[in-house]
Design an enzyme around this catalytic site. Structure first.
Site, PDB file in Angstrom:
ATOM      1  N   ARG A 230      53.314  -0.975  48.716  1.00 16.06           N
ATOM      2  CA  ARG A 230      52.047  -1.622  49.238  1.00 16.06           C
ATOM      3  C   ARG A 230      50.999  -0.613  48.515  1.00 16.06           C
ATOM      4  NH1 ARG A 230      50.386  -4.943  53.122  1.00 16.06           N
ATOM      5  NH2 ARG A 230      52.368  -5.478  53.346  1.00 16.06           N
TER       6      ARG A 230
ATOM      7  N   GLU B 173      45.294  15.704  42.639  1.00 13.51           N
ATOM      8  CA  GLU B 173      43.924  15.150  42.235  1.00 13.51           C
ATOM      9  C   GLU B 173      43.889  15.222  40.769  1.00 13.51           C
ATOM     10  OE1 GLU B 173      42.603  17.197  45.303  1.00 13.51           O
ATOM     11  OE2 GLU B 173      41.365  15.599  46.515  1.00 13.51           O
TER      12      GLU B 173
ATOM     13  N   ASP C 238      40.166 -10.881  40.291  1.00 13.59           N
ATOM     14  CA  ASP C 238      41.440 -10.111  41.316  1.00 13.59           C
ATOM     15  C   ASP C 238      42.325 -10.977  41.356  1.00 13.59           C
ATOM     16  OD1 ASP C 238      42.589  -9.446  43.583  1.00 13.59           O
ATOM     17  OD2 ASP C 238      40.815  -9.375  44.928  1.00 13.59           O
TER      18      ASP C 238
ATOM     19  N   TYR D  76      50.082  17.555  46.107  1.00 12.89           N
ATOM     20  CA  TYR D  76      48.836  17.101  45.956  1.00 12.89           C
ATOM     21  C   TYR D  76      48.542  17.082  44.277  1.00 12.89           C
ATOM     22  CZ  TYR D  76      45.349  16.429  49.662  1.00 12.89           C
ATOM     23  OH  TYR D  76      44.674  15.947  50.687  1.00 12.89           O
TER      24      TYR D  76
ATOM     25  N   THR E  98      46.671  -5.899  43.932  1.00  9.50           N
ATOM     26  CA  THR E  98      47.440  -5.187  44.851  1.00  9.50           C
ATOM     27  C   THR E  98      48.879  -5.370  44.169  1.00  9.50           C
ATOM     28  OG1 THR E  98      47.994  -7.152  45.976  1.00  9.50           O
ATOM     29  CG2 THR E  98      46.791  -5.531  47.159  1.00  9.50           C
TER      30      THR E  98
ATOM     31  N   LYS F 252      52.454  -7.951  46.584  1.00  3.63           N
ATOM     32  CA  LYS F 252      52.573  -9.541  46.947  1.00  3.63           C
ATOM     33  C   LYS F 252      53.610 -10.081  45.962  1.00  3.63           C
ATOM     34  CE  LYS F 252      48.136  -9.878  48.839  1.00  3.63           C
ATOM     35  NZ  LYS F 252      46.973  -8.519  48.656  1.00  3.63           N
TER      36      LYS F 252
HETATM   37  N1  DSN Z   1      45.786  -9.637  53.461  1.00  3.62           N
HETATM   38  C1  DSN Z   1      46.157 -10.341  52.237  1.00  3.62           C
HETATM   39  C2  DSN Z   1      46.302 -11.836  52.211  1.00  3.62           C
HETATM   40  O1  DSN Z   1      47.164 -12.016  53.294  1.00  3.62           O
HETATM   41  O2  DSN Z   1      46.228 -12.503  51.313  1.00  3.62           O
HETATM   42  C3  DSN Z   1      44.881 -10.430  51.298  1.00  3.62           C
HETATM   43  O3  DSN Z   1      44.443  -8.849  51.202  1.00  3.62           O
END
Ligand code: DSN
Length: 430
Positions: A236, A57, A201, A55, A227, A230
């Site tokens: 993730r 925080e 974003d 933990y 994110t 990707k």
């Molecule tokens: N779910 C993602 C995508 O496939 O683009 C975006 O959050």
């Protein structure tokens, strides 16, 4: 690769079975979901570690619990590497996912009820960019821009017009189904005209940006979310980058970097996922290597070849092509819906997702398009010749969509091809 799942097999055979089946699926599928990728064994090892027990925080050296001397090191490494990778003034590596990153970023530059101008979902935006069913559309007053009806590229004049009309507090650039480069400087100019913050974003294109293969949002944005799983090929999770200074609140109690941190914790999240944060640090280190740039170059080359081959087979490509890792196809040009196409391709172990296209007349549950991307197949080592083969398979399946025998035959060919591009070689689950 050193993974041993013996204990899991003994303690929970049902979950072990899921892991085994999913590994087999990943090995035998042509994964074309544009937002997926295959992380390295090093990222997996950091993520699947005992750091999950801690933990912590707070932030490095300012925690609410004792015993954080080691996770302070990994979290600080993740922060420093993220800043270096994207040349950013500030990084927060704690956001659990893209949605949380976006909420924390919104709360750092707006109050509920404020106006924000973002890209509409059917034109390529994202659920968290103001869709009415999502927290974003419920908390903030979203106004949406889209693409031009003729060329299907962002209509920057419409962005300017809407900005002048609605005077948003924030302009949001970034998309989840947009195949073209985004001109962040043009967005900055419009933001300056109307005294707005610029938020980006970059979730889909973060890897391309890190490799300097896409215009860089960092110099012109106030806050950036992404994110990490990707094109960036990390675990993730998510990341927020920002400027130190708040351009419209220079004398405020908190600067922008402090607002971002405050809105992640304690504003929205509790304990950070330190095992995932350590894996983010590993991924950022990997993204600084020359091989990563070569990988991203190949992602783009593969997308272009896949796109051109599909075009040659008569598929209508949204915007006529791609500059990045993804391709959006109007599958109604072949007399099908997105759902029909997704299902037929799935049957042959070619994984895509149905997707809305700009000005779609159909519903999100059965839209007019499918979205394809090359990050995962490129991570496996596939190149231009495999892309041509994949396009040929897609064309055959779509041309004869009810032919399940053909789908089974292609499934076997897919399996054969996949054998030449192993996933997590050496991991054997009985
Ligand atoms: N779910 C993602 C995508 O496939 O683009 C975006 O959050």
């Amino acid at each position: 690769m050193g993974f041993n799942f013996k204990e899991l097999q003994e303690v929970d055979p049902a979950i072990y079975e899921v892991l085994k089946n999913e590994l087999n699926r990943q090995r035998n599928v042509i994964e074309l979901i544009a937002s997926e990728n295959i992380v390295s064994p090093a990222v997996l090892q950091a993520m699947g570690s005992w750091l999950t027990n801690k933990y912590s925080e707070g932030y490095p050296n300012k925690r609410y619990y004792g015993g954080n001397e080691h996770v302070d090191v990994s979290e600080q490494l993740a922060i420093d590497r993220a800043k270096q990778l994207f040349n950013a003034e500030h990084a927060n590596v704690q956001a659990h996912a893209g949605s949380q990153a976006n909420l924390a970023a919104y709360m750092s530059v707006m109050k509920p009820g404020d106006t924000i101008l973002g890209m509409s979902l059917p034109h390529g935006g994202h659920l968290t960019h103001g869709h009415p069913v999502n927290f974003s559309g419920r908390l903030f007053n979203f106004v949406h821009y889209g693409v031009d009806k003729e060329n299907e590229v962002i209509d920057i004049e419409e962005v300017r017009k809407l900005a002048l009309e609605h005077k948003p507090k924030v302009i949001l650039a970034g998309a989840s189904a947009y195949p073209r480069k985004i001109d962040f400087e043009a967005f900055r100019q419009i933001a300056d005209e109307v005294n707005a913050y610029l938020m980006v974003d970059m979730a889909h294109i973060a890897g391309l940006i890190a490799a300097k293969l896409h215009p860089d949002p960092t110099p012109v944005s106030d806050v950036i979310t992404t994110t990490t799983h990707k094109t960036l090929r990390g675990p993730r999770g998510a990341l927020i980058l920002s400027k130190q200074e708040d351009r419209f609140d220079k004398d405020g109690k908190k600067n922008l970097a402090q607002k971002v941190d405050f809105n992640v914790f304690p504003g929205m999240q509790g304990g950070p996922l330190e095992h995932v944060i350590a894996a983010k640090a590993v991924a950022f280190k990997e993204a600084m290597q020359p091989e990563f740039v070569k990988y991203q170059e190949q992602v783009i080359k593969n997308a272009k070849v896949l796109c051109d081959s599909l075009k040659d087979y008569g598929f209508r490509i949204i915007s006529g092509g791609t500059d990045n890792h993804l391709i959006l196809i109007d599958i109604t040009s072949k007399g099908l819906t997105g759902k029909d196409a997704e299902t037929a391709l799935d049957n042959a172990m070619i994984c895509t997702n149905k997707n809305m296209i700009p000005f779609d007349q159909r519903s999100p549950f059965n839209p007019s398009g499918i979205r394809l991307g090359t990050p995962a197949v490129t991570s496996r080592g596939m190149k231009e010749s495999e892309m041509k083969q994949i396009a040929e398979w897609i064309n055959k399946i779509i041309a004869d969509v009810k032919n399940t025998e053909l789908q089974q035959k292609i499934k076997q060919e897919v399996e054969e091809l996949c054998k030449g591009f192993p996933v997590y070689k050496g991991v054997e689950l009985e």
